[in-house]
Scaffold this motif. Structure first.
Motif, PDB file in Angstrom:
ATOM      1  N   LEU A 252     -50.936  17.181 -48.853  1.00  0.00           N
ATOM      2  CA  LEU A 252     -51.339  17.972 -50.006  1.00  0.00           C
ATOM      3  C   LEU A 252     -51.100  19.457 -49.797  1.00  0.00           C
ATOM      4  CD1 LEU A 252     -54.695  16.170 -50.887  1.00  0.00           C
ATOM      5  CD2 LEU A 252     -52.597  16.134 -52.253  1.00  0.00           C
ATOM      6  N   SER A 253     -51.093  19.900 -48.549  1.00  0.00           N
ATOM      7  CA  SER A 253     -50.911  21.318 -48.238  1.00  0.00           C
ATOM      8  C   SER A 253     -49.452  21.711 -48.065  1.00  0.00           C
ATOM      9  CB  SER A 253     -51.673  21.665 -46.946  1.00  0.00           C
ATOM     10  OG  SER A 253     -53.045  21.376 -47.061  1.00  0.00           O
ATOM     11  N   ASP A 254     -48.558  20.750 -48.014  1.00  0.00           N
ATOM     12  CA  ASP A 254     -47.143  21.018 -47.737  1.00  0.00           C
ATOM     13  C   ASP A 254     -46.406  21.358 -49.028  1.00  0.00           C
ATOM     14  OD1 ASP A 254     -44.566  21.166 -46.802  1.00  0.00           O
ATOM     15  OD2 ASP A 254     -44.645  19.287 -45.671  1.00  0.00           O
ATOM     16  N   ARG A 255     -46.577  22.572 -49.506  1.00  0.00           N
ATOM     17  CA  ARG A 255     -45.984  22.976 -50.787  1.00  0.00           C
ATOM     18  C   ARG A 255     -44.461  23.012 -50.728  1.00  0.00           C
ATOM     19  NH1 ARG A 255     -49.903  24.755 -54.331  1.00  0.00           N
ATOM     20  NH2 ARG A 255     -51.836  23.723 -53.682  1.00  0.00           N
ATOM     21  N   ASP A 260     -39.389  20.829 -52.914  1.00  0.00           N
ATOM     22  CA  ASP A 260     -38.053  20.278 -52.682  1.00  0.00           C
ATOM     23  C   ASP A 260     -37.922  18.859 -53.232  1.00  0.00           C
ATOM     24  OD1 ASP A 260     -37.296  22.594 -51.405  1.00  0.00           O
ATOM     25  OD2 ASP A 260     -37.599  21.802 -49.377  1.00  0.00           O
ATOM     26  N   MET A 261     -38.984  18.089 -53.138  1.00  0.00           N
ATOM     27  CA  MET A 261     -38.911  16.681 -53.522  1.00  0.00           C
ATOM     28  C   MET A 261     -38.869  16.475 -55.026  1.00  0.00           C
ATOM     29  SD  MET A 261     -38.529  13.621 -52.598  1.00  0.00           S
ATOM     30  CE  MET A 261     -38.473  14.087 -50.869  1.00  0.00           C
ATOM     31  N   ARG A 262     -39.528  17.320 -55.794  1.00  0.00           N
ATOM     32  CA  ARG A 262     -39.597  17.089 -57.246  1.00  0.00           C
ATOM     33  C   ARG A 262     -38.221  17.059 -57.905  1.00  0.00           C
ATOM     34  NH1 ARG A 262     -44.742  20.322 -56.775  1.00  0.00           N
ATOM     35  NH2 ARG A 262     -46.361  18.726 -57.013  1.00  0.00           N
ATOM     36  N   PRO A 347     -22.060   5.992 -61.007  1.00  0.00           N
ATOM     37  CA  PRO A 347     -21.335   7.042 -60.311  1.00  0.00           C
ATOM     38  C   PRO A 347     -22.051   7.468 -59.037  1.00  0.00           C
ATOM     39  CG  PRO A 347     -22.500   7.927 -62.208  1.00  0.00           C
ATOM     40  CD  PRO A 347     -22.595   6.432 -62.305  1.00  0.00           C
ATOM     41  N   ARG A 348     -21.296   7.744 -57.996  1.00  0.00           N
ATOM     42  CA  ARG A 348     -21.870   8.213 -56.745  1.00  0.00           C
ATOM     43  C   ARG A 348     -22.430   9.622 -56.923  1.00  0.00           C
ATOM     44  NH1 ARG A 348     -20.501   5.773 -51.859  1.00  0.00           N
ATOM     45  NH2 ARG A 348     -20.914   7.774 -50.852  1.00  0.00           N
ATOM     46  N   GLN A 349     -23.544   9.857 -56.234  1.00  0.00           N
ATOM     47  CA  GLN A 349     -24.131  11.189 -56.222  1.00  0.00           C
ATOM     48  C   GLN A 349     -24.511  11.489 -54.783  1.00  0.00           C
ATOM     49  OE1 GLN A 349     -27.245  11.891 -59.039  1.00  0.00           O
ATOM     50  NE2 GLN A 349     -26.198  10.874 -60.704  1.00  0.00           N
ATOM     51  N   ASP A 350     -23.506  11.853 -54.003  1.00  0.00           N
ATOM     52  CA  ASP A 350     -23.725  12.017 -52.572  1.00  0.00           C
ATOM     53  C   ASP A 350     -24.768  13.078 -52.249  1.00  0.00           C
ATOM     54  OD1 ASP A 350     -21.898  10.052 -51.987  1.00  0.00           O
ATOM     55  OD2 ASP A 350     -20.210  11.444 -51.955  1.00  0.00           O
ATOM     56  N   LYS A 351     -24.955  14.046 -53.180  1.00  0.00           N
ATOM     57  CA  LYS A 351     -25.937  15.097 -52.919  1.00  0.00           C
ATOM     58  C   LYS A 351     -27.359  14.529 -52.846  1.00  0.00           C
ATOM     59  CE  LYS A 351     -24.839  17.649 -56.413  1.00  0.00           C
ATOM     60  NZ  LYS A 351     -24.890  18.784 -57.380  1.00  0.00           N
ATOM     61  N   LEU A 352     -27.575  13.341 -53.426  1.00  0.00           N
ATOM     62  CA  LEU A 352     -28.901  12.763 -53.464  1.00  0.00           C
ATOM     63  C   LEU A 352     -29.443  12.462 -52.081  1.00  0.00           C
ATOM     64  CD1 LEU A 352     -31.115  11.670 -55.347  1.00  0.00           C
ATOM     65  CD2 LEU A 352     -29.998   9.437 -55.211  1.00  0.00           C
ATOM     66  N   ALA A 353     -28.567  12.032 -51.180  1.00  0.00           N
ATOM     67  CA  ALA A 353     -29.030  11.580 -49.869  1.00  0.00           C
ATOM     68  C   ALA A 353     -29.624  12.730 -49.053  1.00  0.00           C
ATOM     69  CB  ALA A 353     -27.877  10.941 -49.101  1.00  0.00           C
ATOM     70  N   SER A 354     -29.115  13.930 -49.187  1.00  0.00           N
ATOM     71  CA  SER A 354     -29.566  15.023 -48.343  1.00  0.00           C
ATOM     72  C   SER A 354     -30.968  15.513 -48.650  1.00  0.00           C
ATOM     73  CB  SER A 354     -28.574  16.189 -48.430  1.00  0.00           C
ATOM     74  OG  SER A 354     -29.027  17.280 -47.685  1.00  0.00           O
ATOM     75  N   PRO A 355     -31.273  15.907 -49.920  1.00  0.00           N
ATOM     76  CA  PRO A 355     -32.620  16.435 -50.165  1.00  0.00           C
ATOM     77  C   PRO A 355     -33.715  15.382 -50.118  1.00  0.00           C
ATOM     78  CG  PRO A 355     -31.395  16.312 -52.213  1.00  0.00           C
ATOM     79  CD  PRO A 355     -30.433  16.028 -51.118  1.00  0.00           C
ATOM     80  N   CYS A 356     -33.402  14.120 -50.366  1.00  0.00           N
ATOM     81  CA  CYS A 356     -34.440  13.101 -50.400  1.00  0.00           C
ATOM     82  C   CYS A 356     -34.619  12.412 -49.065  1.00  0.00           C
ATOM     83  CB  CYS A 356     -34.106  12.028 -51.456  1.00  0.00           C
ATOM     84  SG  CYS A 356     -34.290  12.617 -53.139  1.00  0.00           S
TER      85      CYS A 356
END
Length: 357
Positions: A252-255, A260-262, A347-356
């Protein structure tokens, strides 16, 4: 969707839930480790739990450990009671009200009507989204999920507060389960629940979905002081294990992680909707998408035969899909849907793997 009215009953079976992967493995003869489980709506990109100290395991939980302060800051309300997952509050709440009539906006998380019936209340199921129609029945209490699980329907805050005010005049409460709202916290009513402005508004929150911490069993109930005190007395001491309290406080404290996750989950949720559109998407949140299908049972069954577990709602011909956890999982789901429904390639979205990840 028809309205169903139920009389009080104590003799009905326990509701089914997603996540029963071991039972699916036995039924379909596929080893547990080979499944892609999309049945729960829990984020597959959970908050990274650190190694806990031995002290967290050795001592009884203490309420002055900072969890309540972290929750007040995160949810914007100090009128919160920490519970062993929102499920603990769902089961206990109906006992604090005289037997009466309750409207549940359905389909919804089925533990809600189950709990009210178990305590002798008359439960009426009314189509989700029709809040005005639910109010018109004259029932004392209304229970709903926002966003709704499993249809993804969202209710506007002004409308909910207006309904809460109407129920207050009847001596009733509005219960809002916000288990899937964390990606869009600005839509939450938690900051006002139990306040002088909305004393009969009860809001439930959970760390299970957005934070991916379903196993920690941590949730919060926001309500009036009197109700919180009675519930705390009923539940007794040490309702949440010390390690779970520590993990919840840190999460809860890790803003930074939350911020980043939203956007990551919003992008993943949109990708899932686009993939499932040929099936007929009913609604979605960033953590799941639900489709209405006349062949719903067949779709669920065929995917299960491919080792992909979804949540099938047999009474509504709905199939709910959670988020895949990797590009490989996306491709596996896409291929299986192609075989079952002839869906187009996602469609591939390779950017998805990095932030999540």
């Amino acid at each position: 969707m028809q309205i169903e009215e139920m009389t009080p009953s104590l003799g009905y079976k326990v509701p089914e839930h997603g996540g029963r992967l071991r039972a699916a493995a036995a039924r379909y003869g596929i080893p547990h480790s080979e499944w892609l489980d999309l049945s729960t709506g829990v984020s597959p990109f959970g908050w990274p739990v650190p190694m806990l100290t031995a002290r967290a395991w050795a001592r009884l939980p203490e309420e002055d450990d900072g969890l309540e302060d972290a929750a007040a800051a995160y949810y914007g309300n100090s009128n919160g009671l920490a519970v062993a997952g929102s499920q603990a509050a769902i089961q206990a709440l109906p006992a604090f009200f005289p037997r009466s009539s309750v409207v549940c906006l359905s389909p919804l998380y089925n533990e809600h009507p189950h709990a009210w019936r178990a305590h002798g209340h008359a439960v009426r199921l009314h189509p989700s989204g029709d809040l005005r129609g639910a109010l018109a029945f004259g029932s004392q209490h209304i229970v709903l999920c926002n966003p709704n699980n499993p249809t993804g329907h969202r209710y506007d805050a002004p409308e909910l507060l207006e309904v809460a005010a109407s129920l207050r005049a009847r001596g009733g409460v509005l219960v809002v389960d916000e288990a899937f709202i964390d990606v869009n916290p600005e839509e939450s009513l938690a900051p006002i629940a139990g306040s002088d402005a909305a004393p009969n508004l009860i809001v439930l929150r959970s760390l299970g979905k957005f934070f991916g911490l379903a196993g920690a069993r941590v949730g919060f109930l926001f309500a009036s002081t009197g109700l919180r005190e009675r519930l705390a007395s009923r539940l007794g001491p040490w309702t949440i294990a010390g390690p779970s309290r520590e993990v919840a406080r840190l999460a809860l404290s890790d803003r930074s992680w939350q911020q980043d996750m939203r956007p990551c989950l919003r992008a993943a949720g949109l990708r899932l909707v686009q993939l499932l559109e040929p099936l007929g998407v009913v609604g979605a949140t960033p953590l799941f998408a639900t489709v209405f299908q006349s062949r719903a049972r067949e779709v669920h069954d065929e995917l299960a035969k491919a080792g992909i577990f979804t949540r099938y709602f047999k009474d509504h011909a709905l199939v709910r899909f959670g988020l895949p956890d990797s590009e490989e999982s996306w491709e596996r789901l896409t291929a299986a849907l192609g075989r079952v429904t002839r869906a187009p390639e996602c469609p591939r979205q390779d950017k998805l793997a990095s932030p999540c990840a």
